[in-house]
Write a protein that holds these residues in place. Structure first.
Motif, short mmCIF file in Angstrom:
data_model
loop_
_atom_site.label_atom_id
_atom_site.label_comp_id
_atom_site.label_asym_id
_atom_site.label_seq_id
_atom_site.Cartn_x
_atom_site.Cartn_y
_atom_site.Cartn_z
N GLN B 74 7.61 3.72 -8.29
CA GLN B 74 7.02 2.39 -8.51
C GLN B 74 6.95 1.61 -7.20
N ARG B 75 7.97 1.72 -6.40
CA ARG B 75 8.02 1.02 -5.12
C ARG B 75 6.91 1.51 -4.19
N HIS B 76 6.50 2.74 -4.35
CA HIS B 76 5.52 3.32 -3.44
C HIS B 76 4.09 3.18 -3.93
N VAL B 77 3.91 2.59 -5.10
CA VAL B 77 2.54 2.37 -5.55
C VAL B 77 1.92 1.28 -4.69
N ASP B 78 0.79 1.60 -4.09
CA ASP B 78 0.12 0.66 -3.19
C ASP B 78 -0.75 -0.28 -4.02
N PRO B 79 -0.42 -1.57 -4.01
CA PRO B 79 -1.18 -2.54 -4.83
C PRO B 79 -2.63 -2.65 -4.39
N ASP B 80 -2.91 -2.35 -3.12
CA ASP B 80 -4.29 -2.45 -2.63
C ASP B 80 -5.11 -1.20 -2.92
N ASP B 81 -4.45 -0.25 -3.51
CA ASP B 81 -5.12 1.03 -3.74
C ASP B 81 -5.52 1.12 -5.20
N ASP B 82 -6.83 1.13 -5.45
CA ASP B 82 -7.25 1.27 -6.85
C ASP B 82 -8.15 2.48 -7.04
N ARG B 83 -8.10 3.38 -6.07
CA ARG B 83 -8.89 4.60 -6.23
C ARG B 83 -8.13 5.58 -7.14
N PRO B 84 -8.85 6.57 -7.62
CA PRO B 84 -8.16 7.61 -8.41
C PRO B 84 -7.07 8.26 -7.57
N GLY B 85 -5.99 8.62 -8.21
CA GLY B 85 -4.93 9.33 -7.50
C GLY B 85 -3.88 8.42 -6.91
N ARG B 86 -3.90 7.15 -7.26
CA ARG B 86 -2.94 6.22 -6.65
C ARG B 86 -1.51 6.55 -7.08
N LEU B 87 -1.34 6.91 -8.34
CA LEU B 87 0.01 7.26 -8.81
C LEU B 87 0.48 8.56 -8.15
N CYS B 88 -0.47 9.47 -8.02
CA CYS B 88 -0.17 10.73 -7.35
C CYS B 88 0.31 10.46 -5.93
N ARG B 89 -0.36 9.59 -5.24
CA ARG B 89 0.02 9.29 -3.86
C ARG B 89 1.40 8.65 -3.81
N ALA B 90 1.65 7.75 -4.74
CA ALA B 90 2.98 7.12 -4.78
C ALA B 90 4.05 8.18 -5.03
N HIS B 91 3.73 9.09 -5.91
CA HIS B 91 4.65 10.16 -6.24
C HIS B 91 4.97 11.00 -5.00
N ILE B 92 3.92 11.33 -4.29
CA ILE B 92 4.11 12.14 -3.08
C ILE B 92 4.97 11.39 -2.06
N ARG B 93 4.63 10.13 -1.86
CA ARG B 93 5.38 9.36 -0.85
C ARG B 93 6.84 9.22 -1.26
N ALA B 94 7.05 8.97 -2.55
CA ALA B 94 8.43 8.84 -3.02
C ALA B 94 9.20 10.14 -2.79
N ALA B 95 8.56 11.24 -3.13
CA ALA B 95 9.24 12.53 -3.00
C ALA B 95 9.59 12.83 -1.55
N PHE B 96 8.68 12.49 -0.64
CA PHE B 96 8.93 12.85 0.75
C PHE B 96 9.73 11.81 1.51
N ASP B 97 9.56 10.55 1.14
CA ASP B 97 10.21 9.52 1.94
C ASP B 97 11.56 9.08 1.39
N ASP B 98 11.73 9.20 0.08
CA ASP B 98 12.96 8.69 -0.51
C ASP B 98 13.91 9.77 -0.98
N LEU B 99 13.48 11.00 -0.91
CA LEU B 99 14.34 12.06 -1.44
C LEU B 99 14.72 13.06 -0.36
N GLY B 100 14.91 12.56 0.85
CA GLY B 100 15.30 13.47 1.91
C GLY B 100 16.57 14.22 1.54
N VAL B 101 16.54 15.49 1.77
CA VAL B 101 17.71 16.29 1.43
C VAL B 101 18.82 16.07 2.45
N ASP B 102 18.41 15.65 3.62
CA ASP B 102 19.39 15.48 4.70
C ASP B 102 20.54 14.58 4.31
#
Lengths: 200, 200
Positions: B74-102
């Motif tokens: 939810q935090r990664h959903v871009d409010p300025d983004d209303d193109r298709p795939g916005r949730l997908c993009r948020a999902h990707i960003r969340a997975a890569f930016d907030d779930l670092g295994v390190d």
DNA sequence: TTTAACCGACCGTCTGGACGGTATCTTGGA
DNA sequence: TCCAAGATACCGTCCAGACGGTCGGTTAAA
């Protein structure tokens, strides 16, 4: 004597490995050695004779598993195919055609869970993963493609494992999609022409 | 209400969840309740007061984990983004930016192993997966794209977990690649125009 | 005073694996 | 061909330790 030996160490050993998988499915990742032995029709002492510790048994299971998968991939390499991506295609076919979660004795969350709990198993898994990574990297496809395919195969596997059920139509679509992605060698995205992007 | 309570059930509860993750990392998937309690600076009785059984504790851990991830997306959903795939993009960003295994307390094979051993945890994981599947399916991208992206994210996660280390360059490439794949809505492969392929 | 948070001793159960034994196979010498 | 003797496969009992969870008790909040 007869062709069927009452004592056949190899057969017993393999029976124990299969029994272990079955017992884990039935009793969860924390199966007792007793349960495994019973499942294999062997005494606990007999089990301990072949696998001196519980961890050894589990390590034996990964060895079996990786050996089967490697063999499956080799079996799926098409001798008439000499285009780039042939290993990738074999890999995809092996993963989808030989590793069905449905009927596979080994494709069960509990089995995975039991195996991952052993450090040595992790080492083996990593070593195997490293081999595949380098082999697939030298398969002639654009890195974007081999990378995406490899990760997707991991994901499909894990997803089916977690889900516990399989959507056969989706599975087929994914299979075809991945195979299709190996048919071209260029980058997946326009604008990215090559993997070498160092500009320093 | 005092600002600092000597007894704060919520704080203790959360401390126990974190302690459980830490203890699992340290002692493996089979940690004892004693070890967890010790790690949290609480007595075993105290632990059992908040989580009446070991499984309850582990279920609590998945709840925490999925809640964190949902919030991250939810935090990664871009409010300025209303193109298709916005949730997908948020999902990707969340997975890569907030779930670092390190640095992540939870991204450890042992933790996964411990959690998967509990049937109730599997149920939760499957329910969560189902939600994501339907949400991402309604994101406006071609099914081939959302499917591939979802499975790849699973694969990256599991791969990093197994590998135990992270190739940051590869990680970045994968991230960019997936984000790039959300920028078009058509099929990935030429010739396949639509997901509806029933011919029977 | 009541209630919720927390303590820590205690118990029943379970299980890994050691161990001492038995049965079957193999080998080599005569 | 036969026998002795070592090696290998397998058996089943036993035990020490660990672990989950119960419970009666104690302390702080309401």
């Amino acid at each position: 004597m007869g062709a069927v030996l009452q004592r056949d160490a190899d057969r017993t050993r393999r029976a124990l490995l299969d029994a272990a998988a079955a017992a884990i499915r039935a009793h969860g990742p924390g199966v007792s050695l007793d349960a495994v032995a019973r499942e294999a029709g062997v005494s606990k002492g007999g089990l301990l004779h072949h696998f001196r510790t519980k961890d050894t048994l589990l390590v034996g299971m990964v060895e079996e598993w990786t050996a089967r998968f490697d063999a499956a991939v080799q079996r799926h390499v098409d001798p008439d195919d000499d285009r780039p991506g042939r290993l990738c295609r074999a890999h995809i076919r092996a993963a989808f055609d030989d590793l069905g979660v449905d009927d596979q004795l080994w494709g069960h969350p509990s089995v995975l869970t039991a195996l991952l709990a052993v450090p040595e198993v992790l080492h083996r898994a990593r070593a195997s993963e490293d081999r595949w990574r380098s082999d697939l990297g030298a398969d002639g496809l654009h890195p974007q493609r081999s990378l995406l395919i490899a990760r997707t195969l991991d994901g499909v596997w894990m997803s089916e494992l977690l889900e516990g059920r399989v959507d056969h139509s989706e599975r087929q679509q994914t299979r075809d999609l991945l195979l299709g992605l190996t048919e071209q060698t260029g980058p997946l995205l326009p604008g990215t022409t090559d993997a070498r992007r160092d500009r320093s």
